[in-house]
Design an enzyme around this catalytic site. Structure first.
Site: not given
Length: 175
Positions: A58-59, A82-83, A88, A90
């Site tokens: 995604a980044l 999708a994330v 964490t 992140h």
């Protein structure tokens, strides 16, 4: 008062659409892509007028979207991915930064970008939403491409003072 109202236009004929898909969470991204492509076809977008590229995650969506937008070969772009929340911080970083990049590209270039990046807590949530989000993004891209075209200023070489296209019929008397 009788305002000029632009109605949503979902006719995709003649539109050029760019799609960038994140490969991280591959199964989700593939489901989104398939639904998106099917919906674009239903809306009249010719498959030869669609370019699909993939990026690691995604980044990385922002870089590919920016390059596509800067080419001005596309009427609209679509970001898919999708994330999924982990243990964490992140998740928040990736979610926020990818969304910010997508919005920034649309605002800076004027090319509409449909944000189809799912941000969910579980894989099950992502699977349940993937196809719907892909189809939704196709509709958003087509509608916004048509809206952007409708709002594009027309160049009038003949008479710059021609007011036939004004929204109101009242003359401006300079007051």
């Amino acid at each position: 008062m009788n305002p000029y109202i632009l109605t949503p236009d979902l006719n995709g004929e003649g539109l050029h659409i760019g799609i960038v898909r994140a490969r991280f969470n591959e199964e989700i991204g593939q489901a989104q892509l398939q639904a998106c492509l099917e919906e674009l076809g239903k809306l009249g977008v010719d498959e030869r007028d669609v370019m699909v590229v993939s990026v690691p995650g995604a980044l990385e969506l922002g870089v590919a979207l920016a390059r596509m937008a800067e080419s001005y070969e596309f009427d609209a772009l679509i970001a898919l991915g999708a994330v999924i929340r982990g243990e964490t911080y992140h998740f928040e970083v990736v979610s926020n930064e990818s969304a910010a990049a997508i919005s920034r590209i649309a605002l800076e270039t004027g090319i509409p970008v449909a944000n189809g990046v799912l941000t969910v807590d579980t894989d099950e949530q992502a699977q349940a939403r993937a196809a719907g989000k892909g189809a939704d993004c196709a509709q958003v891209a087509v509608e916004m491409a048509n809206l952007a075209a409708a709002l594009e200023p027309e160049e009038d070489d003949e008479d710059e003072d021609d007011e036939d296209e004004d929204f109101d019929d009242e003359e401006d008397d300079g007051r």
